[in-house]
Design an enzyme around this catalytic site. Structure first.
Site, mmCIF file in Angstrom:
data_model
loop_
_atom_site.group_PDB
_atom_site.id
_atom_site.type_symbol
_atom_site.label_atom_id
_atom_site.label_comp_id
_atom_site.label_asym_id
_atom_site.label_seq_id
_atom_site.Cartn_x
_atom_site.Cartn_y
_atom_site.Cartn_z
ATOM 1 N N CYS A 233 -10.905 3.199 1.798
ATOM 2 C CA CYS A 233 -10.736 2.407 0.575
ATOM 3 C C CYS A 233 -9.237 2.222 0.374
ATOM 4 O O CYS A 233 -8.664 2.642 -0.625
ATOM 5 C CB CYS A 233 -11.356 3.098 -0.629
ATOM 6 S SG CYS A 233 -13.081 3.601 -0.424
ATOM 7 N N ALA A 234 -8.595 1.585 1.341
ATOM 8 C CA ALA A 234 -7.138 1.628 1.453
ATOM 9 C C ALA A 234 -6.417 0.857 0.356
ATOM 10 O O ALA A 234 -5.295 1.208 -0.016
ATOM 11 C CB ALA A 234 -6.713 1.092 2.821
ATOM 12 N N GLY A 237 -2.482 0.245 0.130
ATOM 13 C CA GLY A 237 -2.069 1.117 1.219
ATOM 14 C C GLY A 237 -1.016 2.171 0.946
ATOM 15 O O GLY A 237 -0.409 2.665 1.892
ATOM 16 N N GLY A 238 -0.797 2.566 -0.305
ATOM 17 C CA GLY A 238 0.188 3.607 -0.572
ATOM 18 C C GLY A 238 -0.104 4.896 0.171
ATOM 19 O O GLY A 238 0.778 5.487 0.808
ATOM 20 N N LYS A 239 -1.343 5.342 0.105
ATOM 21 C CA LYS A 239 -1.728 6.584 0.791
ATOM 22 C C LYS A 239 -1.802 6.368 2.299
ATOM 23 O O LYS A 239 -1.504 7.276 3.082
ATOM 24 C CB LYS A 239 -3.049 7.108 0.232
ATOM 25 C CG LYS A 239 -2.979 7.493 -1.245
ATOM 26 C CD LYS A 239 -4.316 8.002 -1.752
ATOM 27 C CE LYS A 239 -4.246 8.350 -3.240
ATOM 28 N NZ LYS A 239 -4.076 7.141 -4.099
ATOM 29 N N ASP A 257 -10.826 -2.032 3.777
ATOM 30 C CA ASP A 257 -11.062 -2.411 2.389
ATOM 31 C C ASP A 257 -11.989 -3.618 2.385
ATOM 32 O O ASP A 257 -12.202 -4.260 3.423
ATOM 33 C CB ASP A 257 -9.743 -2.748 1.673
ATOM 34 C CG ASP A 257 -9.860 -2.594 0.157
ATOM 35 O OD1 ASP A 257 -9.607 -1.474 -0.336
ATOM 36 O OD2 ASP A 257 -10.220 -3.565 -0.524
ATOM 37 N N ASP A 302 -10.712 7.247 -1.116
ATOM 38 C CA ASP A 302 -10.044 7.116 -2.413
ATOM 39 C C ASP A 302 -10.828 6.059 -3.182
ATOM 40 O O ASP A 302 -10.454 4.892 -3.229
ATOM 41 C CB ASP A 302 -8.587 6.707 -2.203
ATOM 42 C CG ASP A 302 -7.798 6.648 -3.493
ATOM 43 O OD1 ASP A 302 -8.286 7.171 -4.517
ATOM 44 O OD2 ASP A 302 -6.700 6.061 -3.491
ATOM 45 N N CYS A 355 -8.585 8.681 -9.105
ATOM 46 C CA CYS A 355 -7.500 8.805 -10.083
ATOM 47 C C CYS A 355 -8.112 8.948 -11.475
ATOM 48 O O CYS A 355 -7.643 8.352 -12.445
ATOM 49 C CB CYS A 355 -6.525 7.639 -10.003
ATOM 50 S SG CYS A 355 -7.274 6.004 -10.154
#
Length: 404
Positions: A233-234, A237-239, A257, A302, A355
C-alpha cells in the site's frame, strides 16, 4: 505561535485556504498547494500562514464558539473568526480590507465557559471524543490534548547518499537549523522556519520530510540487502524509500498501489533519492496479488485508515465524514490483511501498520486475523501514542509466517 499579527495579505491567504477546506471540502495540503503556487513568499511568512491555518483547524469548534459563529458560516464570517483567533492569542487585530468585529463581552464570557470544558478547549468534535473514550479510556484525554498541538517538522536522512551528521551540517550551510533525535536513528528535527524544498540538499535527494513516527514503522520492516520486499500500500512512497535505504539499493523492492498517480510520484522521488531497486506495480485485480504468493521476505501493509493518529498534521480530517467512513475502512483493512498476507513466504515477516491510534483499526484487527490464520504468529506490536512520543500516532504489528 505568533508574537505579532498577520499582515493583511497573509490574513487573506489564511481565509482563502480555510474557505477552500471548510466550504469546498478540499484537503488542506491541496488548498496550500493551490494558493502558494506561483507566489514567492518569504519562508517565515509562509510558515506563519500555515501555523495559523493549522491551529484554527485543530481547534475550529473552540474558536467558533468564542466568537459565536458556526463552522458552516465561515464563508460569510471568516474574518470574525480570524479576529477572534488574534484576540485569543493576545495579538492586535490584522488589517483586512473587510473585517467583522468581535464583541468583546461575548468573547470573554464564552472564554470562561470554554476553559471549563476540556473537550471544547482541545478542539475535539463530539463524535471523536465519544470514539476516543470508548476505545482508549483513561488514555484518551492526554491523546486528545496532544492532537491539538502544533506538529514538529521531521526529516529522514537518506542513507543512500549521506549520514545524519553530514545532512545536519549541509542544512546549516543552507540556513536550516536542525537537531538529531536520540530515539530514532534516521530522524532529524527542523528547528527553523526554512524553505526545505528550496534547498540543494533536498534537490540532491539527501532527505525526505517524514514524521519520526512514520520512520519507526519502516524501521520495523528491518529489510536487508538482497531481500525481496513488498510495500503493498505504497502510496506516494515515503516508507518505500526508507526501506530502499535499509536495503542499500540491493535486492528487489516492489511498491504497489491501486492509484497510478501515486506510483508515478514515487518514481520521481525514487530517482531523486537514488533508490534504484524500487519497482512500481499497479494493483489491477486480485490476480496481481496471487502471482506473488509465498514470494516475499517482507510485506508491509500500511493500510488505508481513519488517520486519527495524524490529526495535528492533518487537522481538516476532524471536520470530515470520518464517523461514516470508519466501518468501511475497518472492513477494507480486514480484506487487505487477509488477501495480501498471501505474499509472505514461510519464514517471512508481515508488518501491518496504520496511522490511527484506535484499537478497532489496530490490535483488534491483528487478534481477529491471527485467530483465523494460525499459520502466522505475532512477534511484537507497538502503539506509538502522540502524547508519549510527541510524534504522529501510529500502530504496527510484526507477524511471522510459520507455514503455508
Amino acid at each position: 505561535m505568533l508574537t505579532y499579527p498577520l499582515s493583511g495579505s497573509s490574513s487573506e491567504l489564511v481565509l482563502n485556504v480555510l474557505t477552500m477546506v471548510l466550504t469546498r471540502g478540499k484537503p488542506l495540503d491541496r488548498a496550500y498547494s493551490e494558493h502558494f503556487s506561483g507566489l514567492t513568499l518569504n519562508p517565515s511568512e509562509q510558515a506563519r500562514i500555515t501555523q495559523v491555518t493549522g491551529d484554527i483547524l485543530r481547534r475550529l469548534n473552540l474558536y467558533c464558539f468564542l466568537v459565536d459563529i458556526k463552522p458552516e458560516e465561515f464563508d460569510r464570517l471568516g474574518s470574525k473568526l480570524l479576529n477572534g483567533w488574534h484576540i485569543f492569542h493576545g495579538l492586535d487585530l490584522p488589517k483586512m480590507q473587510y473585517s467583522l468585529q468581535v464583541e468583546q463581552a461575548v468573547f470573554d464570557a464564552n472564554l470562561e465557559i470554554a476553559k471549563a470544558d476540556p473537550v471544547l478547549w482541545d478542539g475535539c468534535p463530539q463524535w471523536l471524543d465519544e470514539l476516543g473514550q470508548a476505545q482508549l479510556g483513561d488514555k484518551w484525554p492526554a491523546e486528545r490534548a496532544a492532537l491539538a498541538e502544533q506538529p514538529k517538522r521531521y526529516l529522514r536522512v537518506n542513507e543512500l547518499k549521506c549520514d545524519r551528521e553530514k545532512l545536519i551540517a549541509r542544512l546549516q550551510k543552507e540556513g536550516v537549523t536542525s537537531v538529531p533525535l536520540s530515539d530514532v536513528a534516521s530522524a532529524v528535527e527542523v528547528t527553523s522556519d526554512s524553505a526545505l524544498f528550496r534547498t540543494d540538499a533536498f534537490k540532491d535527494g539527501w532527505f525526505e520530510q517524514q514524521d519520526a513516527g512514520s520512520q519507526l514503522v519502516a524501521n520495523a520492516v528491518d529489510a536487508k540487502p538482497g531481500m525481496r520486499v513488498v510495500d503493498a500500500c505504497a502510496g506516494a512512497g515515503g516508507k518505500t524509500l526508507h526501506i530502499a535505504a535499509q536495503m542499500q539499493g540491493k535486492g528487489r523492492l516492489l511498491a504497489m498501489d491501486i492509484e497510478q498517480w501515486k506510483l508515478d510520484n514515487l518514481k520521481t522521488r525514487a530517482k531523486r533519492a537514488g533508490a534504484h531497486n524500487v519497482e512500481t506495480r499497479i494493483i489491477a485485480s486480485s490476480k496481481t496479488i496471487k502471482r506473488l504468493k509465498f514470494s516475499a521476505d517482507r510485506v508491509l501493509l500500511d493500510v488505508p485508515c481513519s488517520g486519527l493518529g495524524v490529526l495535528k498534521r492533518n487537522p481538516d480530517s476532524k471536520w470530515r465524514d470520518t464517523p461514516e467512513r470508519l466501518p468501511i475502512l475497518v472492513e477494507l483493512q480486514k480484506h487487505i490483511l487477509q488477501s495480501y498476507s498471501r505474499m509472505v513466504k514461510v519464514g517471512g515477516i508481515l508488518i501491518y501498520a496504520t496511522c490511527s491510534i484506535m484499537p478497532e483499526e489496530n490490535r483488534n484487527q491483528i487478534d481477529a486475523f491471527l485467530a483465523e490464520n494460525p499459520q502466522f504468529t505475532l512477534i511484537e506490536d507497538e502503539n506509538i501514542l502522540v502524547s508519549e512520543r510527541g510524534f504522529d500516532g501510529f500502530y504496527l504489528a510484526k507477524m511471522e509466517r510459520l507455514s503455508e
